[in-house]
Design a protein around this motif. Structure first.
Motif, PDB file in Angstrom:
ATOM      1  N   CYS A  98       0.820  -1.212   0.000  1.00 43.85           N
ATOM      2  CA  CYS A  98       0.000   0.000   0.000  1.00 43.85           C
ATOM      3  C   CYS A  98       0.853   1.261   0.000  1.00 43.85           C
ATOM      4  N   ALA A  99       2.008   1.217   0.669  1.00 45.78           N
ATOM      5  CA  ALA A  99       2.879   2.393   0.711  1.00 45.78           C
ATOM      6  C   ALA A  99       3.386   2.751  -0.685  1.00 45.78           C
ATOM      7  N   ASP A 100       3.542   1.761  -1.553  1.00 49.22           N
ATOM      8  CA  ASP A 100       4.016   2.028  -2.915  1.00 49.22           C
ATOM      9  C   ASP A 100       2.980   2.768  -3.756  1.00 49.22           C
ATOM     10  N   TYR A 101       1.709   2.598  -3.421  1.00 54.72           N
ATOM     11  CA  TYR A 101       0.652   3.268  -4.179  1.00 54.72           C
ATOM     12  C   TYR A 101       0.335   4.660  -3.629  1.00 54.72           C
ATOM     13  N   ALA A 102       0.612   4.894  -2.351  1.00 53.13           N
ATOM     14  CA  ALA A 102       0.245   6.166  -1.722  1.00 53.13           C
ATOM     15  C   ALA A 102       0.966   7.326  -2.396  1.00 53.13           C
ATOM     16  N   THR A 103       0.219   8.416  -2.627  1.00 51.13           N
ATOM     17  CA  THR A 103       0.793   9.565  -3.318  1.00 51.13           C
ATOM     18  C   THR A 103       0.151  10.852  -2.809  1.00 51.13           C
ATOM     19  N   ASP A 104       0.739  11.969  -3.164  1.00 53.53           N
ATOM     20  CA  ASP A 104       0.205  13.306  -2.850  1.00 53.53           C
ATOM     21  C   ASP A 104       0.032  13.537  -1.357  1.00 53.53           C
ATOM     22  N   GLY A 105       0.855  12.872  -0.550  1.00 54.35           N
ATOM     23  CA  GLY A 105       0.827  13.097   0.889  1.00 54.35           C
ATOM     24  C   GLY A 105      -0.222  12.310   1.646  1.00 54.35           C
ATOM     25  N   TYR A 106      -0.832  11.306   0.982  1.00 60.70           N
ATOM     26  CA  TYR A 106      -1.850  10.523   1.691  1.00 60.70           C
ATOM     27  C   TYR A 106      -1.224   9.701   2.809  1.00 60.70           C
ATOM     28  N   SER A 107      -1.901   9.660   3.951  1.00 62.84           N
ATOM     29  CA  SER A 107      -1.593   8.690   5.005  1.00 62.84           C
ATOM     30  C   SER A 107      -2.881   8.402   5.753  1.00 62.84           C
ATOM     31  N   LEU A 108      -3.030   7.187   6.206  1.00 65.06           N
ATOM     32  CA  LEU A 108      -4.255   6.830   6.932  1.00 65.06           C
ATOM     33  C   LEU A 108      -4.385   7.661   8.202  1.00 65.06           C
ATOM     34  N   LYS A 109      -3.280   7.919   8.874  1.00 62.99           N
ATOM     35  CA  LYS A 109      -3.327   8.709  10.108  1.00 62.99           C
ATOM     36  C   LYS A 109      -3.885  10.105   9.831  1.00 62.99           C
ATOM     37  N   LYS A 110      -3.421  10.734   8.757  1.00 58.10           N
ATOM     38  CA  LYS A 110      -3.912  12.065   8.409  1.00 58.10           C
ATOM     39  C   LYS A 110      -5.368  12.017   7.953  1.00 58.10           C
TER      40      LYS A 110
END
Length: 430
Positions: A98-110
């Protein structure tokens, strides 16, 4: 010396006695038998049986599978899957998470901080983190959503063919066969929060292991579909709701029609099979004709299946609800204008589940039931449903307005119980 000659002679005799059919059977050009359910109507279902040799592929990785699928083209093709193919891999075959797909500053915590109902309220998510979630989800979809075109047969080779992490989509395509294949863990890295869903809000995921949308003449046979590896019940809770990662195992929507699902296994999942996705989709009238026979539903919480509009023949299926199944709700769901005939099915459930729990209705009016068994005893599902639920829901009638004519031999529930237990699912093709 005579002993040696005798040994050699016996060896030659043994070679002569090797059966001619010792090689594994090639099912890749097999077509649906006449009368085998709704998919046999109007010319039947042949998949890629007409493919020339140049369009017969054996694939071992995602890249090879994507090339063979050819963007969902209608060219007749046969695709044989060998071993395990993971859709969450890059072009070099390296694993993606999932970390490889995350982009534009996305995080589950945020994301959780941004849309906490106590501060955000009940409006749909919007703004930077939702936009980042959408962009991240699009990157995963490019990898895992695999379109299947018309005139295609996909088969697994041997007993251990697996397609992992993928969402196979048969969209506006005709004449498709999928057999002898395990479909596993269509895992969504980026579920979206829907504040108003169900009153308390809920998480919505994107991928079914197999989704038929506007698809016609489809035969699904000896398939195993599950969440194996990442069951939703082991996911954490966010906003007081289970953080779901999976959608359906098999959804049949968008005016799909003439479908047969046979000798398959659906397991370890919440909402297994949806036939018709909206009460307002009145264009589905006269479509969604589906046959489900000799399938096993094990550790399934609900939707086995849930039906809107369609004429669905549900016979010789086996339902197993273990003691530890998470929050069992129902098996057969009768929704708007559904017309279900449930014959000679068998249900194995723990003591706290009553026969009246097996059926649920949302605006449904008709359900024909006969020959079904509940923990080894004959049960009239329709009468029991009406007796226990009429105070809060309308009674169902047995007149569904149609009688099946396309079906294989309908076994007794006792015989189906034995045969499905040992014969349903991938790796067990007869």
């Amino acid at each position: 010396m005579r002993k040696r000659h005798l040994t050699v002679a016996l060896g030659l005799l043994g070679m002569l006695c090797v059966p001619a059919h010792a090689e594994a059977r090639d099912i890749s050009r097999e077509t649906l038998a006449p009368n085998d359910g709704w998919a046999a109507a109007d010319g039947g279902t042949t998949g890629g049986a007409a493919a020339d040799d140049a369009h017969v592929y054996t694939v071992t990785d995602r890249a090879g599978l994507v090339r063979a699928l050819d963007g969902g083209s209608a060219t007749p093709k046969i695709i044989k899957i060998a071993g395990t193919i993971d859709a969450n891999t890059d072009d070099d075959g390296d694993r993606l998470d999932c970390a490889d797909y995350a982009t534009d500053g996305y995080s589950l915590k945020k994301y959780l901080a941004a849309y906490d109902p106590r501060t955000w309220g009940s409006d749909p998510p919007s703004g930077p983190q939702e936009e980042a979630r959408q962009a991240s989800a699009a990157r995963q979809a490019e990898r895992v959503v695999l379109p299947v075109g018309s005139n295609t047969t996909i088969v697994g080779l041997g007993s251990k063919a697996v397609l992992k992490g993928a969402g196979l989509q048969v969209s506006n395509a005709d004449n498709v066969i999928i057999r002898n294949l395990e479909l596993r863990d269509a895992y969504d890295c980026f579920p979206v929060w829907q504040p108003n869903k169900g009153g308390l809000g809920d998480w919505k995921t994107a991928y079914d292991t197999l989704w038929l949308r506007g698809a016609t003449h489809v035969w699904i046979d000896h398939v195993t579909a599950s969440d194996k590896g990442h069951p939703d019940e082991k996911e954490p809770t966010h906003f007081a709701r289970n953080y779901l990662r999976h959608d359906g195992l098999l959804d049949i929507t968008g005016g799909s029609d003439l479908i047969t699902v046979s000798w398959s296994r659906f397991a370890d999942h919440d909402k297994a099979m949806l036939i018709g996705n909206s009460d307002s989709a009145t264009g589905d009238r006269g479509k969604l004709r589906v046959t489900l026979h000799h399938n096993e539903f094990e550790s399934v919480v609900q939707r086995a299946p849930r039906v809107r509009f369609g004429q669905v023949h549900l016979y010789n299926n086996r339902y197993v609800v273990p003691e530890d199944v998470h929050d069992y709700r129902y098996s057969i769901g009768a929704s708007t204008e559904s017309a279900i005939r449930a014959e000679n099915n068998v249900f194995h459930v723990p003591g706290h589940i009553e026969a009246a729990d097996l059926v649920k209705s949302w605006n449904g009016t008709a359900l024909h039931t006969s020959g079904n068994l509940f923990n080894g005893y004959p049960v009239d599902l329709l009468t029991i449903y009406n007796a226990y639920n009429s105070a809060s829901e309308r009674d169902l009638t047995a007149d569904v307005g149609w009688t099946p004519t396309l079906h294989t031999k309908i076994d007794s529930a006792e015989a189906a119980d034995r045969e499905v237990a040992r014969g349903a699912g991938a790796g067990r093709t007869p």
